[in-house]
Design a protein around this motif. Structure first.
Motif, short mmCIF file in Angstrom:
data_model
loop_
_atom_site.label_atom_id
_atom_site.label_comp_id
_atom_site.label_asym_id
_atom_site.label_seq_id
_atom_site.Cartn_x
_atom_site.Cartn_y
_atom_site.Cartn_z
N GLY A 197 1.16 6.97 -5.28
CA GLY A 197 -0.14 6.96 -4.59
C GLY A 197 -0.88 5.73 -4.90
O GLY A 197 -1.86 5.53 -4.48
N ALA A 198 -0.22 4.88 -6.02
CA ALA A 198 -0.88 3.69 -6.47
C ALA A 198 -1.06 2.59 -5.35
O ALA A 198 0.27 2.48 -4.84
CB ALA A 198 -0.37 3.26 -7.63
N ARG A 199 -2.02 1.71 -5.52
CA ARG A 199 -1.93 0.36 -4.67
C ARG A 199 -1.25 -0.63 -5.58
O ARG A 199 -1.61 -0.76 -6.56
CB ARG A 199 -3.23 -0.11 -4.18
CG ARG A 199 -3.89 1.00 -3.33
CD ARG A 199 -5.42 0.41 -3.10
NE ARG A 199 -6.17 1.34 -2.23
CZ ARG A 199 -7.62 1.30 -2.08
NH1 ARG A 199 -8.01 0.24 -2.72
NH2 ARG A 199 -8.11 2.32 -1.29
N ASP B 115 0.95 -1.17 0.22
CA ASP B 115 0.02 -0.06 -0.05
C ASP B 115 0.80 1.17 0.03
O ASP B 115 2.08 1.22 0.50
CB ASP B 115 -0.93 -0.12 1.26
CG ASP B 115 -2.29 -0.95 1.29
OD1 ASP B 115 -2.35 -1.38 -0.08
OD2 ASP B 115 -2.69 -1.47 2.21
N PRO B 116 0.50 2.40 -0.71
CA PRO B 116 1.07 3.49 -0.57
C PRO B 116 1.17 4.28 0.77
O PRO B 116 0.45 3.84 1.83
CB PRO B 116 0.46 4.45 -1.69
CG PRO B 116 -0.90 4.09 -1.61
CD PRO B 116 -1.02 2.51 -1.15
N PRO B 117 2.22 5.05 1.03
CA PRO B 117 2.58 5.79 2.26
C PRO B 117 1.15 6.80 2.24
O PRO B 117 0.30 7.09 1.58
CB PRO B 117 3.52 6.57 2.08
CG PRO B 117 4.26 5.96 0.96
CD PRO B 117 3.35 5.18 0.18
N ARG C 121 -3.37 8.30 -6.95
CA ARG C 121 -4.01 7.69 -5.72
C ARG C 121 -5.41 7.10 -5.94
O ARG C 121 -5.86 6.19 -5.13
CB ARG C 121 -4.26 8.91 -4.76
CG ARG C 121 -5.25 10.11 -5.63
CD ARG C 121 -5.36 11.14 -4.86
NE ARG C 121 -6.13 12.23 -5.43
CZ ARG C 121 -5.68 13.25 -6.28
NH1 ARG C 121 -4.24 13.09 -6.61
NH2 ARG C 121 -6.43 14.23 -6.93
N ASP C 122 -5.71 6.85 -7.24
CA ASP C 122 -7.02 6.38 -7.49
C ASP C 122 -6.77 5.00 -8.78
O ASP C 122 -7.47 4.34 -9.27
CB ASP C 122 -8.26 7.00 -8.29
CG ASP C 122 -7.60 7.73 -9.64
OD1 ASP C 122 -6.40 7.67 -9.68
OD2 ASP C 122 -8.43 8.10 -10.47
N VAL C 123 -5.35 4.70 -8.63
CA VAL C 123 -4.97 3.41 -9.42
C VAL C 123 -4.64 2.36 -8.59
O VAL C 123 -3.88 2.37 -7.33
CB VAL C 123 -3.65 4.01 -10.18
CG1 VAL C 123 -3.33 3.06 -11.14
CG2 VAL C 123 -4.25 5.15 -11.17
#
Length: 341
Positions: free
Chosen positions: A76-78, A37-39, A49-51
């Motif tokens: 921001g990606a998972r 998971d991203p920080p 962040r929505d990827v």
């Protein structure tokens, strides 16, 4: 799913999830999903962040590229990586490593992984955008999967994808009838060893290996033995690409600028692709979609993200520029324009 998420061999904060896929003549079959998971700040403000990202490894390989995962997470990606059945974390005693008779078999592995990621194939797509990334054989698998599942991916990232046999199109066409005949008669027969360990040596020379959590038994120096049934599956995948497929989304293909003879060690192997004929792959890339970007990395090796620091940085910069200034920057601009309009 078996046992829920648990700490991965790569150590914290990586976690893994076992995905049961039934059984075959060699026993229990599973795939394994690894996630990072991203920080928190990146997950709230990062450009991706929505990827969600799903990564497919290559032949005789598994996921261990910590730096690659952290690159995606920093935006921001998972990030998720899938060890396919009979590879790496998913390899069970008594199984033939990597053996399948059709690349379509991996649809079940990918479907199970996407379900766990919140992207079920049944029903409407998730609100989060999905990116698939594949290396070498994983790049071939990802390309074919994307062409069979139009509209599911927002982008496809291919790292030295194995889109054509090293003999070239004419060589493959000439060899194909013999490959298919032997696959029918003796699918588990032996092939001569063609991996002499030079690619692994090149990775070691440039400092890419070893890394924390690296398991040599999951990625032997000279690769796993290959078999006629498996080679027939690969050649059929190449035939489909050669005939033309459509990934159905923006695609980037990252490749070294040159190839090296794989049968004799030389220092050039630390700055070139000693596995594939990159110019043939570049030509094949023109047949996988309508929006394909080619990024040639000077000094890159077969996995461009395991190259020396300078070409590795060039590969990350090319990918980040394509993602943020191109694919996702453009889509955000369109959404803003529609909202203001």
């Amino acid at each position: 799913m078996t046992g829920g998420w648990e700490q991965d061999v790569l150590g914290r904060p990586f976690e893994r999830l076992t995905l049961p896929l039934g059984s075959d003549q060699e026993g229990e079959v599973v795939a394994t999903l690894v996630r990072l998971d991203p920080p928190r700040l990146a997950s709230l403000t990062g450009p991706l962040r929505d990827v969600d990202v799903i990564y497919l490894h290559g032949w005789s390989d598994y996921f261990f590229q910590v730096e690659l995962a952290r690159f995606w997470a920093s935006l921001g990606a998972r990030f998720h990586a899938l060890d396919l059945r009979k590879y790496g974390r998913s390899l069970r005693p008594g199984q033939t490593p990597g053996f399948v008779t059709s690349l379509d078999v991996y649809d079940a592995d990918i479907a199970a992984a996407l379900e766990a990621m919140g992207h079920p194939l049944e029903g409407p797509p998730s609100r989060r955008r999905l990116v698939m990334m594949g290396h070498s054989t994983g790049g071939l698998t990802a390309t074919l999967w994307a062409s069979r599942h139009p509209g599911r991916l927002s982008a496809l990232v291919l790292n030295s994808p194995w889109l054509e046999l090293q003999l070239g199109t004419l060589g493959r066409q000439a060899l194909s009838p013999l490959v298919q005949m032997r696959a029918r008669v003796d699918p588990m027969g032996a092939h001569p060893v063609v991996d002499l360990g030079f690619y692994t040596r090149a990775q070691t020379e440039v400092g890419a290996l070893p890394v924390r959590g690296y398991r040599r038994e999951w990625r032997p120096e000279r690769g796993f033995p290959t078999h006629p049934g498996w080679l027939a599956a690969i050649v059929e995948g190449h035939r489909r690409v050669s005939a033309g497929v459509d990934a159905g989304c923006p695609t980037i293909v990252l490749l070294s600028t040159r190839s090296t003879n794989p049968f004799a060690w030389n220092a050039e192997m630390t700055g070139s692709d000693s596995v594939l004929v990159v110019d043939d792959i570049a030509r094949a890339a023109t047949r996988i979609g309508r929006e394909v970007t080619l990024a040639r990395i000077e000094g890159g090796i077969h996995d461009v993200f395991l190259s020396r620091p300078t070409p590795r940085e060039q590969a990350y910069l090319a990918l980040e520029r394509w993602l943020i200034r191109g694919v996702f920057g453009r889509s955000r601009g369109l959404r803003r324009a529609r909202a203001s309009g």
